[in-house]
Design an enzyme around this catalytic site. Structure first.
Site, PDB file in Angstrom:
ATOM      1  N   ARG A 104      -1.878  -5.021  -6.536  1.00 47.63           N
ATOM      2  CA  ARG A 104      -0.664  -4.468  -5.917  1.00 47.63           C
ATOM      3  C   ARG A 104      -0.071  -3.397  -6.806  1.00 47.63           C
ATOM      4  O   ARG A 104       0.168  -3.606  -7.983  1.00 47.63           O
ATOM      5  CB  ARG A 104       0.347  -5.587  -5.698  1.00 47.63           C
ATOM      6  CG  ARG A 104       1.765  -5.134  -5.388  1.00 47.63           C
ATOM      7  CD  ARG A 104       1.954  -4.816  -3.921  1.00 47.63           C
ATOM      8  NE  ARG A 104       3.277  -4.306  -3.648  1.00 47.63           N
ATOM      9  CZ  ARG A 104       4.310  -5.058  -3.313  1.00 47.63           C
ATOM     10  NH1 ARG A 104       4.157  -6.353  -3.191  1.00 47.63           N
ATOM     11  NH2 ARG A 104       5.474  -4.507  -3.071  1.00 47.63           N
ATOM     12  N   ASP A 154       6.614 -13.176  -1.659  1.00 45.71           N
ATOM     13  CA  ASP A 154       8.084 -13.171  -1.699  1.00 45.71           C
ATOM     14  C   ASP A 154       8.621 -14.592  -1.654  1.00 45.71           C
ATOM     15  O   ASP A 154       8.256 -15.369  -0.763  1.00 45.71           O
ATOM     16  CB  ASP A 154       8.655 -12.436  -0.469  1.00 45.71           C
ATOM     17  CG  ASP A 154       8.504 -10.940  -0.568  1.00 45.71           C
ATOM     18  OD1 ASP A 154       8.583 -10.402  -1.681  1.00 45.71           O
ATOM     19  OD2 ASP A 154       8.310 -10.303   0.490  1.00 45.71           O
ATOM     20  N   ARG A 184       0.195  -2.662   1.273  1.00 50.23           N
ATOM     21  CA  ARG A 184       0.014  -3.419   0.028  1.00 50.23           C
ATOM     22  C   ARG A 184      -1.135  -4.405   0.152  1.00 50.23           C
ATOM     23  O   ARG A 184      -1.367  -4.979   1.210  1.00 50.23           O
ATOM     24  CB  ARG A 184       1.314  -4.101  -0.397  1.00 50.23           C
ATOM     25  CG  ARG A 184       1.886  -5.149   0.466  1.00 50.23           C
ATOM     26  CD  ARG A 184       3.067  -4.789   1.351  1.00 50.23           C
ATOM     27  NE  ARG A 184       3.934  -3.687   1.137  1.00 50.23           N
ATOM     28  CZ  ARG A 184       5.181  -3.777   0.686  1.00 50.23           C
ATOM     29  NH1 ARG A 184       5.696  -4.916   0.343  1.00 50.23           N
ATOM     30  NH2 ARG A 184       5.925  -2.721   0.610  1.00 50.23           N
ATOM     31  N   ASP A 192       1.441  -9.238  -1.073  1.00 54.51           N
ATOM     32  CA  ASP A 192       2.891  -9.338  -1.204  1.00 54.51           C
ATOM     33  C   ASP A 192       3.253 -10.812  -1.278  1.00 54.51           C
ATOM     34  O   ASP A 192       2.841 -11.597  -0.417  1.00 54.51           O
ATOM     35  CB  ASP A 192       3.514  -8.718   0.061  1.00 54.51           C
ATOM     36  CG  ASP A 192       4.957  -8.339  -0.127  1.00 54.51           C
ATOM     37  OD1 ASP A 192       5.249  -7.614  -1.085  1.00 54.51           O
ATOM     38  OD2 ASP A 192       5.783  -8.765   0.686  1.00 54.51           O
TER      39      ASP A 192
HETATM   40  O1  GSY Z   1       8.018  -7.426   3.422  1.00 55.00           O
HETATM   41  C1  GSY Z   1       6.710  -7.650   3.263  1.00 55.00           C
HETATM   42  C2  GSY Z   1       5.853  -6.459   3.499  1.00 55.00           C
HETATM   43  N1  GSY Z   1       5.953  -5.935   4.879  1.00 55.00           N
HETATM   44  C3  GSY Z   1       5.450  -6.467   6.002  1.00 55.00           C
HETATM   45  C4  GSY Z   1       4.708  -7.639   6.264  1.00 55.00           C
HETATM   46  O2  GSY Z   1       4.382  -8.454   5.396  1.00 55.00           O
HETATM   47  N2  GSY Z   1       4.359  -7.839   7.582  1.00 55.00           N
HETATM   48  C5  GSY Z   1       4.711  -6.982   8.580  1.00 55.00           C
HETATM   49  N3  GSY Z   1       4.323  -7.249   9.807  1.00 55.00           N
HETATM   50  N4  GSY Z   1       5.427  -5.853   8.337  1.00 55.00           N
HETATM   51  C6  GSY Z   1       5.786  -5.613   7.061  1.00 55.00           C
HETATM   52  N5  GSY Z   1       6.486  -4.585   6.580  1.00 55.00           N
HETATM   53  C7  GSY Z   1       6.572  -4.793   5.256  1.00 55.00           C
HETATM   54  S1  GSY Z   1       7.397  -3.746   4.178  1.00 55.00           S
END
Ligand code: GSY
Length: 172
Positions: A83, A97, A92, A95
């Site tokens: 990442r 979180d 990415r 991720d």
């Molecule tokens: O916030 C996490 C990264 N992220 C995502 C994700 O994990 N999934 C979807 N569907 N859209 C996202 N936009 C981001 S930024």
């Protein structure tokens, strides 16, 4: 022991393989025990929409790490799996979180818990509500709230959790 829910996402490379390897990597940490994993969902990108679809899931972990220590371990794991912190809402490889940590409210520079945007995101709430124990999640969150989320239709099961067995995708 502390209970935490962690969201996992990927939209670059071998998405499922990366998520699987990241979970195996976390399983090797003797301060983290993965208690449950959700199904894996394929989800339309939210925020910056001109990028590949994501795979998303949520895991429930029991951990002796304090919240900021857990954050550090997750950031190191993201880094290990390639990442790079580039475009804020951009693609990415991995991720990780922290969504919830016990029933705590934490607000420090590096970390806000509960995760501030989780209530607006079906790609987080669908897998979270699949596995969360009712007592672990704030009372105002329920399946009704999900129906109102704009990105709900963009969240489709990609790999179902199989029966009642826990951590079925990711045996060590
Ligand atoms: O916030 C996490 C990264 N992220 C995502 C994700 O994990 N999934 C979807 N569907 N859209 C996202 N936009 C981001 S930024």
């Amino acid at each position: 022991m502390n209970v935490s829910y962690v969201a996992i996402g990927s939209n670059q490379g071998d998405r499922a393989g990366i998520m699987q390897d990241a979970i195996r990597f976390l399983m090797k940490d003797n301060q983290i025990q993965i208690e449950k994993t959700s199904s894996i969902y394929e989800t339309d990108p939210v925020g910056y929409t001109d990028q590949a679809k994501f795979l998303n899931m949520v895991i429930k972990v029991n951990t002796s790490y304090a919240a900021l220590e857990l954050l550090k371990v997750l950031q190191q794991t993201e880094h290990f799996f390639g990442r790079e912190r580039g475009v804020r809402w951009g693609p990415r490889t991995l991720d990780l979180d922290i969504l919830l940590y016990n029933q705590e409210n934490i607000e420090v520079e590096e970390l806000i818990i509960p995760h501030p945007r989780m209530w607006e995101r079906a790609f987080v709430l669908v897998p979270l509500l699949e596995i969360a124990d009712r007592r672990d999640i704030p009372k105002d969150i329920d399946k009704e709230a999900l129906l109102e989320l704009q990105d709900r239709e963009g969240v489709q099961v990609w790999k179902l959790k199989n029966g009642e067995e826990e951590s079925v995708h990711f045996e060590s």
